[in-house]
Design a protein around this motif. Structure first.
Motif, mmCIF file in Angstrom:
data_model
loop_
_atom_site.group_PDB
_atom_site.id
_atom_site.type_symbol
_atom_site.label_atom_id
_atom_site.label_comp_id
_atom_site.label_asym_id
_atom_site.label_seq_id
_atom_site.Cartn_x
_atom_site.Cartn_y
_atom_site.Cartn_z
ATOM 1 N N THR A 543 0.843 -1.195 0.000
ATOM 2 C CA THR A 543 0.000 0.000 0.000
ATOM 3 C C THR A 543 0.873 1.237 0.000
ATOM 4 O OG1 THR A 543 -1.675 -1.160 1.295
ATOM 5 C CG2 THR A 543 -1.832 1.240 1.202
ATOM 6 N N ASN A 544 0.676 2.107 -0.991
ATOM 7 C CA ASN A 544 1.439 3.356 -1.036
ATOM 8 C C ASN A 544 0.920 4.206 -2.194
ATOM 9 O OD1 ASN A 544 3.363 5.301 -0.427
ATOM 10 N ND2 ASN A 544 5.015 3.812 -0.196
ATOM 11 N N THR A 545 1.463 5.396 -2.303
ATOM 12 C CA THR A 545 1.171 6.249 -3.445
ATOM 13 C C THR A 545 2.114 5.858 -4.579
ATOM 14 O OG1 THR A 545 0.468 8.071 -2.023
ATOM 15 C CG2 THR A 545 1.041 8.614 -4.295
ATOM 16 N N LEU A 546 1.542 5.434 -5.702
ATOM 17 C CA LEU A 546 2.315 4.934 -6.832
ATOM 18 C C LEU A 546 2.055 5.807 -8.052
ATOM 19 C CD1 LEU A 546 1.360 1.165 -6.418
ATOM 20 C CD2 LEU A 546 3.337 2.331 -5.435
ATOM 21 N N THR A 547 2.948 5.695 -9.016
ATOM 22 C CA THR A 547 2.757 6.383 -10.292
ATOM 23 C C THR A 547 2.159 5.400 -11.291
ATOM 24 O OG1 THR A 547 4.662 7.816 -9.857
ATOM 25 C CG2 THR A 547 3.876 7.700 -12.124
#
Length: 824
Positions: A543-547
């Motif tokens: 879980t994370n902010t991805l491009t």
């Protein structure tokens, strides 16, 4: 002007109760608006304050990329190309307090250097020495939560066995002990942790302070280019901070909309009564030569004073309570928000805008009433010959149906869950419902009149007939509809959340969940040999902010072999996934414009393969797995190959006592920062977070509902005063007091029945719109209508409302007929 102000202040004082209702409603509304203004500054200030107090000017942290062997010598990390003002290293591991479930982080460092830098500050000590290996420094939270005192002995299960330490000092709640993240951290000497980990002259943590704080991003980029095997991160994650600010701002915006929808009608109805009671004075002013514009200006000025006073009270509440409210929201919607004290300097522009907002709301609520008063003749104003008959406006009724139509159209076309469209749909639904309410009330009351005449007789029939013609009764129905629709809307939301948690409990297959792993699956297969472990399953997720295709998105990536943990197939099957293929949540795909067949390029520096290219081959439903539904599923093989081969969670099935099994697992995994919890504990933690947020929403709504209830009682009193001569005449010519009371009783019961039915219907529609609004900020909730509970709530409110019938009935019994009709 001075005379006018004295007159206005006297009028406010003479209408204390209704004035209080108006001021209180304005205060609550302004308070929420003020929170919307200051939230961003407060959260940024909170992060900055925590960073400064926690890390004392250190800017970045360095760890080795290899989690299996994370230890390194300090000179292995090259800092030649940056201007580093200071560096501090540490070696850390984890241990478990013997015979307990308490996991401690063992933090080995040069204690003198850390104390000199202010990263630790001693509160109390007992012959503490920075160089004694058997002495430890503990956090104040640990001492408070577990009752530890100076001189106490602690036995800790480590990688090399059980070791005993003496508490030599207790730290202050500052530096690295600020907040909750490091409350289970104990400070040891370097040499002691090196012995436990068998890593001589090595560390696994390096903090760096830069001389030039303005260029941290470029410095990190330079360090990463020169150190391929290391991960360099800022101590405050800007992306996380921005995400938290956006989420809290959106939640506050929803609260503001709900409060405004409620309070607008409370303010409007009370201000209208105050203005109408002023008509003889207005007529006198007009008869003495004052123009319409002059008189209207006085009335506008009076309401401007109301707006300013309500705004000032709201801002004052904002000063004193914003910290508590924002912390509650942060705990409810965020999992990693800092919880330090908020003391950001207030931008005075926010105060000005909040006051302007309060004034505008007040003026919007009354401007139409002022306009109508200005159009009455002087004779009608002086002799109070104003119509108290409720008339159904064709124009407003048509407008109400049009707004409801717009609301439905916006609901249908908002496939991408746009926040603005969702807000407009909700506002149009409420406004349209209120505008068509007189039309609905008129024809429902006429229908009930015929029914009552057939069944109960003339007095009840006359009571229901009065509903269609009385402005006071229609005002009461309006307040009931607004209050009840809001109550039911939030009640349905709460019930739907409870239903979601029930489904979530049913989706877990085993008994215990472990998370915080840092090694590969093979290193945890030893748990199968632990006595009492009957089943062992591994979950791979990230879980994370991805491009994604060049756009930043917060996602949960999972590696599954089949349906798991509430993730269900919709279009396609997870078990058929191949390398290069993924399935995406159906709701998330619609919201972000993804379709089956689309190509995704997912990038992150944390991945084993920095850039992953995949094709969407199907959709899933992950509403039970996460309320955000931001899930993409890979095959487990591809996930371990391209994303991460470290399991995010381990699920353990056991036939032993869960408490004892937790202790056993903690001991077996000593040396790692792993948390073990039962699924019931996990669900309860989630419920506590959400219930805190819902409780705060309930508080704001209950305050508004309380104002509506007071307004209802006040309307009953005003209605009796306006109609007591009518009651006296009816009593003197044709009706007994018993019949009058029967008439009033049926008038009240029928009006509240109409209000409850209308409020129920409106709340069902608004609940669907609220679901879209929540989805637009990333909180997907499938609304479930548990009719038994809903009717119980409606019935309970109806009974409470009927208690207000006591007031006019009691007054009828005490009425002096001669006094009331002698002037007629």
């Amino acid at each position: 002007m001075r005379i006018f102000m004295k007159y206005i202040i006297r009028n406010i004082w003479e209408n204390k109760l209704r004035g209080f209702l108006i001021l209180f409603s304005l205060m609550v509304s302004t308070f929420v608006v003020f929170l919307n203004f200051v939230a961003r500054d407060d959260i940024i200030h909170q992060y900055e304050t925590l960073h400064e107090e926690s890390y004392r000017g250190y800017d970045m942290i360095v760890n080795h990329e290899d989690t299996d062997d994370p230890f390194f010598k300090e000179d292995e990390f090259k800092t030649d190309n940056i201007d580093a003002s200071n560096k501090l290293s540490a070696i850390t591991t984890f241990g478990v307090v013997d015979n307990d479930e308490l996991t401690l982080q063992l933090y080995g460092c040069n204690r003198k250097s850390y104390l000199d830098e202010g990263l630790f500050v001693i509160s109390e000590e007992d012959n503490f020495s920075n160089s004694k290996d058997n002495q430890i420094l503990i956090s104040p939270q640990l001492a408070k939560n577990y009752g530890y005192e100076l001189g106490d002995k602690i036995s800790i299960e480590t990688q090399i066995g059980v070791k005993e330490y003496e508490i030599g000092a207790i730290a202050k709640e500052t530096g690295l002990f600020l907040g909750v993240d490091n409350e289970n951290l104990i400070v040891m000497t370097n040499s002691e942790v090196e012995e436990i980990t068998e890593q001589e002259n090595k560390s696994n943590v390096l903090m760096i302070s830069l001389a030039d704080k303005s260029n941290i991003k470029n410095s990190i980029k330079t360090l990463e280019e020169n150190n391929d095997d290391f991960v360099v991160e800022t101590l405050v994650d800007q992306e996380t901070m921005d995400s938290n600010i956006n989420m809290i701002s959106q939640v506050l915006l929803i609260i503001l909309i709900l409060v405004l929808l409620m309070n607008y009608y409370v303010i409007s109805s009370n201000a209208k009564v105050i203005l109408l009671s002023r008509t003889p004075v207005v007529g006198t002013f007009r008869s003495l030569g004052a123009s319409k514009i002059k008189v209207n200006s006085i009335l506008v000025l009076e309401n401007l004073v109301y707006g300013l006073l309500g705004g000032i009270f709201g801002v004052i509440c904002g000063f004193y309570f914003r910290e508590t409210i924002l912390e509650t929201i942060a705990q409810g919607v965020l999992s990693n928000a800092p919880l330090g004290e908020i003391s950001a300097p207030i931008n005075y522009v926010y105060i000005i805008f909040a006051l302007i907002f309060a004034v505008i709301i007040q003026l919007i609520s009354v401007i139409h009433v002022i306009y109508h008063i200005g159009n009455y003749s002087i004779k009608n104003l002086i002799f109070e010959e104003l119509s108290s008959v409720q008339k159904v406006s064709i124009v407003l009724t048509v407008l109400g149906f049009v707004l409801q139509g717009f609301s439905y159209v916006l609901y249908r076309i908002n496939n991408s869950y746009n926040l603005i469209l969702a807000i407009l749909a909700l506002v149009f639904a409420m406004a349209g419902g209120i505008l068509v309410l007189p039309f609905i009330t008129k024809y429902l009351s006429l229908f009930m009149t015929k029914i009552n005449k057939l069944i109960f007789g003339e007095a009840p029939s006359l009571g229901t007939r009065n509903i269609s013609t009385s402005k006071i009764i229609n005002s009461n129905i309006k307040l009931v509809v607004i209050s009840l629709s809001m109550i039911l809307m939030i009640f349905m939301t709460s019930s739907s959340l409870e239903n979601l948690f029930v489904k979530a409990k049913g989706s877990f297959e085993l008994d215990l969940q472990l998370y915080g792993m840092e090694k590969k699956e093979n290193d945890y297969l030893k748990l199968k040999r632990v006595q009492g472990v009957k089943d062992l399953q591994f979950l791979y997720s990230y879980t994370n902010t991805l491009t994604v295709n060049g756009n930043e998105m917060n996602l949960i990536l999972c590696g599954f072999e089949d349906e798991r943990l509430g993730v269900k197939n919709k279009d396609g099957k997870i078990e058929n996934l191949k390398n290069g293929e993924v399935m995406i949540d159906e709701f998330y795909a619609i919201k972000n414009g993804f379709e089956i067949g689309d190509q995704l390029e997912i990038e992150s520096d944390d991945f084993k393969t920095k850039k992953i290219k995949v094709e969407i081959v199907g959709t899933i439903d992950s509403s039970i797995f996460t309320t955000a539904r931001n899930t993409i599923v890979f095959s487990e093989d591809q996930f371990k190959k391209n994303v991460s081969d470290i399991p995010s969670s381990i699920y353990v099935g056991t036939d032993k006592n869960l408490t004892q099994m937790k202790k056993t697992l903690y001991k077996e995994l000593s040396g790692e920062n792993i948390t073990v919890e039962t699924f019931n504990e996990f669900i309860e933690n989630q419920e506590q977070q959400v219930s805190g947020l819902l409780s705060m929403v309930w508080i704001f709504l209950i305050l508004s509902i309380l104002l509506s209830a007071i307004g209802l009682v006040n309307n009953q009193v005003i209605g009796f005063i306006q109609r007591k001569r009518e009651y006296a005449v009816l009593y003197s010519v044709s009706m007994s007091k018993f019949q009058l009371n029967i008439m009033i009783f049926f008038e009240i019961i029928s009006s509240f029945l109409i209000g409850c039915i209308s409020g129920l219907v409106l709340s069902i529609w608004m609940s669907k719109l609220l679901g879209v609004l929540l989805s637009s900020i990333g909180i997907y909730l499938e609304f479930s209508f548990q009719w038994g509970n809903i009717f119980t709530v409606v019935g309970s409110i109806f009974v409470v409302l009927m208690l207000t019938a006591i007031i006019p009935i009691f007054k009828i019994l005490r009425m002096n007929v001669i006094e009331e009709i002698k002037y007629e």
